[in-house]
Write a protein that holds these residues in place. Structure first.
Motif, PDB file in Angstrom:
ATOM      1  N   GLY A  47       0.838  -1.190   0.000  1.00  0.00           N
ATOM      2  CA  GLY A  47       0.000   0.000   0.000  1.00  0.00           C
ATOM      3  C   GLY A  47       0.873   1.240   0.000  1.00  0.00           C
ATOM      4  N   THR A  48       0.221   2.387  -0.014  1.00  0.00           N
ATOM      5  CA  THR A  48       0.943   3.652  -0.054  1.00  0.00           C
ATOM      6  C   THR A  48       0.385   4.591   0.997  1.00  0.00           C
ATOM      7  OG1 THR A  48       1.226   3.349  -2.437  1.00  0.00           O
ATOM      8  CG2 THR A  48       1.633   5.550  -1.569  1.00  0.00           C
ATOM      9  N   LEU A  49       1.286   5.301   1.658  1.00  0.00           N
ATOM     10  CA  LEU A  49       0.913   6.358   2.594  1.00  0.00           C
ATOM     11  C   LEU A  49       1.265   7.696   1.945  1.00  0.00           C
ATOM     12  CD1 LEU A  49       2.445   4.905   5.873  1.00  0.00           C
ATOM     13  CD2 LEU A  49       0.057   4.867   5.219  1.00  0.00           C
ATOM     14  N   PHE A  50       0.320   8.605   1.985  1.00  0.00           N
ATOM     15  CA  PHE A  50       0.552   9.960   1.493  1.00  0.00           C
ATOM     16  C   PHE A  50       0.547  10.875   2.709  1.00  0.00           C
ATOM     17  CE2 PHE A  50      -1.564   7.606  -1.881  1.00  0.00           C
ATOM     18  CZ  PHE A  50      -0.655   7.775  -2.917  1.00  0.00           C
ATOM     19  N   VAL A  51       1.676  11.515   2.962  1.00  0.00           N
ATOM     20  CA  VAL A  51       1.810  12.396   4.118  1.00  0.00           C
ATOM     21  C   VAL A  51       1.709  13.833   3.627  1.00  0.00           C
ATOM     22  CG1 VAL A  51       3.291  13.089   6.043  1.00  0.00           C
ATOM     23  CG2 VAL A  51       3.303  10.707   5.259  1.00  0.00           C
ATOM     24  N   ARG A  52       0.846  14.596   4.281  1.00  0.00           N
ATOM     25  CA  ARG A  52       0.671  16.010   3.968  1.00  0.00           C
ATOM     26  C   ARG A  52       1.012  16.804   5.220  1.00  0.00           C
ATOM     27  NH1 ARG A  52      -5.301  15.390   1.306  1.00  0.00           N
ATOM     28  NH2 ARG A  52      -4.646  14.652  -0.743  1.00  0.00           N
ATOM     29  N   TYR A  53       1.673  17.914   5.018  1.00  0.00           N
ATOM     30  CA  TYR A  53       2.157  18.688   6.167  1.00  0.00           C
ATOM     31  C   TYR A  53       2.074  20.170   5.854  1.00  0.00           C
ATOM     32  CZ  TYR A  53       5.674  20.843   9.203  1.00  0.00           C
ATOM     33  OH  TYR A  53       6.330  21.651  10.089  1.00  0.00           O
ATOM     34  N   ARG A  54       1.666  20.929   6.854  1.00  0.00           N
ATOM     35  CA  ARG A  54       1.742  22.386   6.766  1.00  0.00           C
ATOM     36  C   ARG A  54       2.245  22.890   8.119  1.00  0.00           C
ATOM     37  NH1 ARG A  54      -4.701  23.262   7.055  1.00  0.00           N
ATOM     38  NH2 ARG A  54      -4.778  23.142   9.317  1.00  0.00           N
ATOM     39  N   PRO A  55       3.227  23.803   8.074  1.00  0.00           N
ATOM     40  CA  PRO A  55       3.778  24.298   9.336  1.00  0.00           C
ATOM     41  C   PRO A  55       2.869  25.307  10.036  1.00  0.00           C
ATOM     42  CG  PRO A  55       5.054  25.129   7.467  1.00  0.00           C
ATOM     43  CD  PRO A  55       4.025  24.207   6.921  1.00  0.00           C
ATOM     44  N   GLU A  56       2.113  26.118   9.287  1.00  0.00           N
ATOM     45  CA  GLU A  56       1.260  27.150   9.891  1.00  0.00           C
ATOM     46  C   GLU A  56      -0.093  27.217   9.224  1.00  0.00           C
ATOM     47  OE1 GLU A  56       1.536  29.301  12.463  1.00  0.00           O
ATOM     48  OE2 GLU A  56       3.401  28.330  13.011  1.00  0.00           O
ATOM     49  N   PRO A  57      -1.169  27.075   9.917  1.00  0.00           N
ATOM     50  CA  PRO A  57      -1.215  26.463  11.245  1.00  0.00           C
ATOM     51  C   PRO A  57      -0.839  24.991  11.128  1.00  0.00           C
ATOM     52  CG  PRO A  57      -3.445  26.709  10.399  1.00  0.00           C
ATOM     53  CD  PRO A  57      -2.525  27.344   9.395  1.00  0.00           C
ATOM     54  N   LEU A  58      -0.207  24.478  12.154  1.00  0.00           N
ATOM     55  CA  LEU A  58       0.294  23.114  12.126  1.00  0.00           C
ATOM     56  C   LEU A  58      -0.804  22.146  11.704  1.00  0.00           C
ATOM     57  CD1 LEU A  58       2.506  21.029  12.646  1.00  0.00           C
ATOM     58  CD2 LEU A  58       1.681  20.887  14.993  1.00  0.00           C
ATOM     59  N   GLY A  59      -0.480  21.314  10.750  1.00  0.00           N
ATOM     60  CA  GLY A  59      -1.409  20.284  10.307  1.00  0.00           C
ATOM     61  C   GLY A  59      -0.659  19.136   9.670  1.00  0.00           C
ATOM     62  N   ILE A  60      -1.076  17.921   9.993  1.00  0.00           N
ATOM     63  CA  ILE A  60      -0.503  16.716   9.391  1.00  0.00           C
ATOM     64  C   ILE A  60      -1.671  15.806   9.026  1.00  0.00           C
ATOM     65  CG2 ILE A  60       0.957  14.675   9.716  1.00  0.00           C
ATOM     66  CD1 ILE A  60       2.504  16.306  11.830  1.00  0.00           C
ATOM     67  N   GLU A  61      -1.645  15.307   7.811  1.00  0.00           N
ATOM     68  CA  GLU A  61      -2.599  14.302   7.361  1.00  0.00           C
ATOM     69  C   GLU A  61      -1.802  13.123   6.824  1.00  0.00           C
ATOM     70  OE1 GLU A  61      -6.313  16.934   5.635  1.00  0.00           O
ATOM     71  OE2 GLU A  61      -4.860  16.154   4.210  1.00  0.00           O
ATOM     72  N   ILE A 102      -2.711   9.644   4.700  1.00  0.00           N
ATOM     73  CA  ILE A 102      -3.742   8.881   4.006  1.00  0.00           C
ATOM     74  C   ILE A 102      -3.125   7.561   3.577  1.00  0.00           C
ATOM     75  CG2 ILE A 102      -5.316   8.826   2.035  1.00  0.00           C
ATOM     76  CD1 ILE A 102      -5.224  11.934   2.166  1.00  0.00           C
ATOM     77  N   ALA A 103      -3.737   6.468   3.992  1.00  0.00           N
ATOM     78  CA  ALA A 103      -3.269   5.125   3.648  1.00  0.00           C
ATOM     79  C   ALA A 103      -4.203   4.524   2.615  1.00  0.00           C
ATOM     80  CB  ALA A 103      -3.242   4.249   4.899  1.00  0.00           C
ATOM     81  N   PRO A 134     -10.575  -0.475   3.131  1.00  0.00           N
ATOM     82  CA  PRO A 134     -10.750   0.894   2.641  1.00  0.00           C
ATOM     83  C   PRO A 134      -9.548   1.786   2.934  1.00  0.00           C
ATOM     84  CG  PRO A 134     -11.927   0.605   4.694  1.00  0.00           C
ATOM     85  CD  PRO A 134     -11.375  -0.755   4.315  1.00  0.00           C
ATOM     86  N   ALA A 135      -9.500   2.899   2.219  1.00  0.00           N
ATOM     87  CA  ALA A 135      -8.488   3.921   2.491  1.00  0.00           C
ATOM     88  C   ALA A 135      -8.794   4.544   3.853  1.00  0.00           C
ATOM     89  CB  ALA A 135      -8.517   4.984   1.395  1.00  0.00           C
ATOM     90  N   LEU A 136      -7.737   4.954   4.554  1.00  0.00           N
ATOM     91  CA  LEU A 136      -7.858   5.544   5.891  1.00  0.00           C
ATOM     92  C   LEU A 136      -7.144   6.884   5.917  1.00  0.00           C
ATOM     93  CD1 LEU A 136      -6.875   2.356   7.933  1.00  0.00           C
ATOM     94  CD2 LEU A 136      -9.187   3.127   7.347  1.00  0.00           C
ATOM     95  N   MET A 137      -7.631   7.788   6.755  1.00  0.00           N
ATOM     96  CA  MET A 137      -6.992   9.094   6.909  1.00  0.00           C
ATOM     97  C   MET A 137      -6.938   9.472   8.385  1.00  0.00           C
ATOM     98  SD  MET A 137      -8.124  12.960   5.656  1.00  0.00           S
ATOM     99  CE  MET A 137      -8.753  12.382   4.125  1.00  0.00           C
ATOM    100  N   MET A 138      -5.738   9.884   8.818  1.00  0.00           N
ATOM    101  CA  MET A 138      -5.551  10.449  10.161  1.00  0.00           C
ATOM    102  C   MET A 138      -5.220  11.917   9.987  1.00  0.00           C
ATOM    103  SD  MET A 138      -5.941   8.157  12.549  1.00  0.00           S
ATOM    104  CE  MET A 138      -5.277   9.049  13.926  1.00  0.00           C
ATOM    105  N   ARG A 139      -5.808  12.749  10.845  1.00  0.00           N
ATOM    106  CA  ARG A 139      -5.552  14.191  10.796  1.00  0.00           C
ATOM    107  C   ARG A 139      -5.166  14.688  12.183  1.00  0.00           C
ATOM    108  NH1 ARG A 139     -10.349  17.156   7.516  1.00  0.00           N
ATOM    109  NH2 ARG A 139      -8.862  17.737   5.917  1.00  0.00           N
ATOM    110  N   VAL A 140      -4.123  15.494  12.229  1.00  0.00           N
ATOM    111  CA  VAL A 140      -3.699  16.129  13.474  1.00  0.00           C
ATOM    112  C   VAL A 140      -3.421  17.591  13.150  1.00  0.00           C
ATOM    113  CG1 VAL A 140      -1.939  16.170  15.297  1.00  0.00           C
ATOM    114  CG2 VAL A 140      -2.623  13.983  14.284  1.00  0.00           C
ATOM    115  N   PRO A 141      -4.076  18.546  13.793  1.00  0.00           N
ATOM    116  CA  PRO A 141      -5.187  18.350  14.727  1.00  0.00           C
ATOM    117  C   PRO A 141      -6.452  17.983  13.967  1.00  0.00           C
ATOM    118  CG  PRO A 141      -4.850  20.694  14.390  1.00  0.00           C
ATOM    119  CD  PRO A 141      -3.773  19.964  13.599  1.00  0.00           C
ATOM    120  N   ASP A 142      -7.434  17.544  14.707  1.00  0.00           N
ATOM    121  CA  ASP A 142      -8.709  17.143  14.128  1.00  0.00           C
ATOM    122  C   ASP A 142      -9.586  18.382  13.974  1.00  0.00           C
ATOM    123  OD1 ASP A 142     -10.918  15.807  13.251  1.00  0.00           O
ATOM    124  OD2 ASP A 142     -11.445  14.990  15.200  1.00  0.00           O
TER     125      ASP A 142
END
Length: 141
Positions: free
Chosen positions: A44-58, A60-61, A70-78
């Motif tokens: 499988g593949t993980l797609f990592v998305r990042y933004r420094p301001e405002p901090l955000g990380i996603e 997607i698997a 199914p595909a899954l997504m984690m988001r920080v912050p929610d």
């Protein structure tokens, strides 16, 4: 870190990339592999998305085969949930998954065919538990 590549380089450089995950040449892409009798195969593949301001990380698997789920997504912050911690979303279809734009608002993600799921503790299968313990012990030494 200034970019997603800087973030992943830091994770890899400090030995924090879990076993079976390998960053690829494409920005923010990690391939998950599994062992076979003749080596490793893409899983499988993980797609990592990042933004420094405002901090955000996603993260997607997306699995390689339909049978992997199914595909899954984690988001920080929610941004769309009731907590300020992590949010977990799951694609509602196994076919033709629409991956939302980076950091799309919750209504756009849900309209793209994803559902919000509660975070649940899951006991790893024995082999995964052994791999995680070995990885953790290597990190501690």
């Amino acid at each position: 870190p200034g970019t997603v590549d800087d973030l992943l380089a830091g994770v890899s450089g400090h030995g924090l990339m879990p076993p079976g995950l390998t960053p690829q040449g494409q920005s923010g892409t990690i391939v998950a592999t599994h062992r076979t009798r003749i080596g490793t195969a893409p899983h499988g593949t993980l797609f990592v998305r990042y933004r420094p301001e405002p901090l955000g990380i996603e993260v997607i698997a997306v699995s390689r085969e339909r049978r992997d789920g199914p595909a899954l997504m984690m988001r920080v912050p929610d941004d769309g949930g009731e907590s300020e911690g992590a949010g977990f979303l799951m694609a509602t279809s196994l076919d033709a998954v629409v991956v939302p734009q980076p950091f799309a608002n919750q209504s756009e993600v849900l309209a793209a065919g994803w559902s919000r799921e509660p975070l649940r503790a899951v006991k790893p299968v024995p082999e995964e538990g052994q791999n995680l313990r070995a990885w953790s012990a290597k990190r501690a030494s």
